[in-house]
Design an enzyme around this catalytic site. Structure first.
Site, PDB file in Angstrom:
ATOM      1  N   LYS A  29       4.457   8.677   9.051  1.00 28.08           N
ATOM      2  CA  LYS A  29       4.242   8.019  10.346  1.00 28.08           C
ATOM      3  C   LYS A  29       5.248   8.446  11.415  1.00 28.08           C
ATOM      4  CE  LYS A  29       1.170   4.624   8.479  1.00 28.08           C
ATOM      5  NZ  LYS A  29       1.175   4.015   7.166  1.00 28.08           N
ATOM      6  N   ASP A  64       9.263   2.825  -0.311  1.00 29.04           N
ATOM      7  CA  ASP A  64       8.221   3.460   0.492  1.00 29.04           C
ATOM      8  C   ASP A  64       8.433   3.026   1.935  1.00 29.04           C
ATOM      9  OD1 ASP A  64       6.047   4.433   1.774  1.00 29.04           O
ATOM     10  OD2 ASP A  64       4.552   3.542   0.424  1.00 29.04           O
ATOM     11  N   TYR A  72       0.852  -1.186   0.000  1.00 27.20           N
ATOM     12  CA  TYR A  72       0.000   0.000   0.000  1.00 27.20           C
ATOM     13  C   TYR A  72       0.887   1.234   0.000  1.00 27.20           C
ATOM     14  CZ  TYR A  72      -3.361   3.512   1.641  1.00 27.20           C
ATOM     15  OH  TYR A  72      -4.148   4.634   1.773  1.00 27.20           O
TER      16      TYR A  72
HETATM   17  C1  LIG Z   1       0.491   4.515   5.850  1.00 30.68           C
HETATM   18  C2  LIG Z   1       1.218   4.307   4.565  1.00 30.68           C
HETATM   19  C3  LIG Z   1       1.095   5.193   3.484  1.00 30.68           C
HETATM   20  C4  LIG Z   1       0.094   6.325   3.485  1.00 30.68           C
HETATM   21  O1  LIG Z   1       0.358   7.249   4.478  1.00 30.68           O
HETATM   22  P1  LIG Z   1      -0.851   8.232   4.938  1.00 30.68           P
HETATM   23  O2  LIG Z   1      -0.175   9.145   5.907  1.00 30.68           O
HETATM   24  O3  LIG Z   1      -1.885   7.342   5.539  1.00 30.68           O
HETATM   25  O4  LIG Z   1      -1.325   8.924   3.732  1.00 30.68           O
HETATM   26  C5  LIG Z   1       1.894   5.009   2.391  1.00 30.68           C
HETATM   27  N1  LIG Z   1       2.754   3.986   2.332  1.00 30.68           N
HETATM   28  C6  LIG Z   1       2.891   3.103   3.340  1.00 30.68           C
HETATM   29  C7  LIG Z   1       3.894   2.007   3.224  1.00 30.68           C
HETATM   30  C8  LIG Z   1       2.112   3.218   4.481  1.00 30.68           C
HETATM   31  O5  LIG Z   1       2.220   2.302   5.446  1.00 30.68           O
END
Ligand SMILES: *Cc1c(COP(=O)(O)O)cnc(C)c1O
Length: 428
Positions: free
Chosen positions: A266, A238, A143
């Site tokens: 995060k 990511d 994701y």
């Molecule tokens: C949480 C997450 C996102 C999206 O971040 P948001 O702050 O919720 O938009 C993108 N990539 C990864 C790997 C994530 O865990």
């Protein structure tokens, strides 16, 4: 007499779609009423009925220091008293950028945004602008936020473009995205052999955390690096979830692979909205106002949010922080493995740094297909039993869990005891 949680959920559903502001909060996967939280302190959260839980979600990862860490709260209060937002540069953003550049050798320049979604969306646009190519490669089950080109499921074959996985995404948007199987090195090699010169970028959760926790197989990340280098494609790690969560050097440090761009979020906001993307200076130079790739944000680098992030990064940089967090997470995982074994339950657990997965299958999964093959019904029963025991896990079999520095050994042991009790009930 219905609970306050039930009342709040009923009222919320009238004015907020599904009663929630982000879908997985709605408990659709596990069933039941989501808990409305009123307070968090350290390893615990309290719901609207006053029940407390040991929290292993931690706002989906950011709260690596636990809830309401006194130093982070003070940093936020101090920053807030000086002004909530300027829409102009501040020295704190410079300090944050310098810190990220110092902590991650792959990052020569970085830009701050307000969410992980913005970070990945912008990194992809930058990779496309840099290469002059359109094709994006991602992996099923990873994701990367909810931008149009990323809400895509695999097409009918390896070389066919993906299909939108959400209504409202035009086929044109998903039509530049190829979706491969995570950990499948042969697919990566085959794709690059046939289409390498069309590929703008590969984006990957180098340790996957959005299809539960899945570690990269030996050689997988290396294959991505080699193919991208050979074909002039941009490799994007990511690390929105894994960044400063699996270790101070992130996944790229643990596995010693240097991506071209990295996305963060995060933990770098410590519970406030901060995201970032950064990497090679020659690529980052393509960003406006220097270069042709446009990206902007009214609240980007917000001083209150950055204050929370900076204080968090400072505290996790203390010597021994990740050794302790990793050991504590391992203690949880070892305890759960032993408890499942003793109860004769077909479940296991695994961890990387402060991230863990619990799987209702015999061994930790190595692919999306394997994780989908776990016993979702057993997880759902386990989830609700644990909730009764006062342990809050992510409300889905396909999410990773998080331990914070505020979790004590006593918290971990209480959680393992609860899990043992729940496994026994499942076994009956
Ligand atoms: C949480 C997450 C996102 C999206 O971040 P948001 O702050 O919720 O938009 C993108 N990539 C990864 C790997 C994530 O865990």
């Amino acid at each position: 007499m219905s609970s306050r949680n039930d009342q709040l959920f009923d009222l919320s559903r009238k004015v907020i779609p599904g009663g929630v502001n982000s879908p997985v909060r709605a408990f659709r996967s596990v069933g039941g009423t989501p808990r409305f939280f009123t307070k968090g302190q350290g390893s615990r959260v309290w719901d609207a009925d006053g029940k407390s839980y040991l929290d292993y979600v931690g706002s989906w990862g950011p709260l690596i220091l636990g809830h309401a860490d006194a130093d982070v709260v003070r940093a936020v209060q101090d920053a807030a008293s000086l002004g909530l937002s300027f829409g102009a540069p501040t020295e704190m953003e410079l300090v944050m950028a310098e810190k990220l550049v110092a902590m991650l050798p792959s990052i020569e320049m970085v830009r701050l945004v307000s969410s992980g979604t913005e970070a990945t969306m912008s990194a992809i646009r930058l990779a496309r602008g840099h290469t002059g190519r359109d094709t994006l490669v991602k992996f099923e089950g990873c994701y990367h936020g909810h931008a149009d080109s990323l809400l895509v499921k695999a097409g009918s074959g390896l070389l066919t473009f993906g299909q939108p996985s959400s209504a409202g995404v035009p086929a044109d948007c998903s039509g530049h995205t190829l979706v491969l199987d995570y950990n499948d090195i042969d697919q990566v090699n085959q794709l690059f052999a046939e289409k390498g010169d069309e590929i703008a970028c590969v984006i990957v959760e180098a340790v996957a955390g959005n299809m539960n926790l899945i570690k990269p197989k030996a050689g997988f990340l290396e294959a991505l690096r080699e193919n991208c280098t050979k074909h002039g494609a941009v490799l994007i790690f990511d690390e929105v979830m894994t960044g400063f969560r699996v270790g101070l050097g992130c996944v790229q440090g643990l596995y010693d692979i240097t991506p071209d761009l990295t996305t963060l979020g995060k933990v770098i906001g410590g519970g406030m909205p901060v995201g970032a993307f950064g990497g090679r200076a020659d690529i980052m130079d393509k960003m406006a106002p220097l270069g042709p790739v446009y990206q902007a944000g009214t609240l980007s680098g917000n001083p209150v949010a950055v204050a929370a992030g900076l204080k968090t990064l400072e505290k996790i940089s203390a010597p021994g922080f990740f050794e302790a967090l990793t050991a504590r997470t391992k203690r949880l995982v070892d305890g759960i493995n032993a408890a499942a074994h003793d109860a004769g339950i077909n479940a296991c657990a695994d961890s990387v740094g402060g991230m863990f997965g619990i799987y209702f299958r015999a061994t930790p999964p190595t692919s999306y297909a394997e994780v989908m093959d776990s016993d979702k019904e057993a997880f759902n029963r386990f989830f609700h039993l644990m909730l009764l025991e006062g342990v809050y896990l992510a409300p889905s079999a396909f999410e990773a869990g998080f331990v914070s520095a505020a979790h004590t050994d006593a918290d971990i042991d209480a959680t393992v005891a609860a899990a043992a009790c729940c496994f026994e009930k499942l076994a009956d």
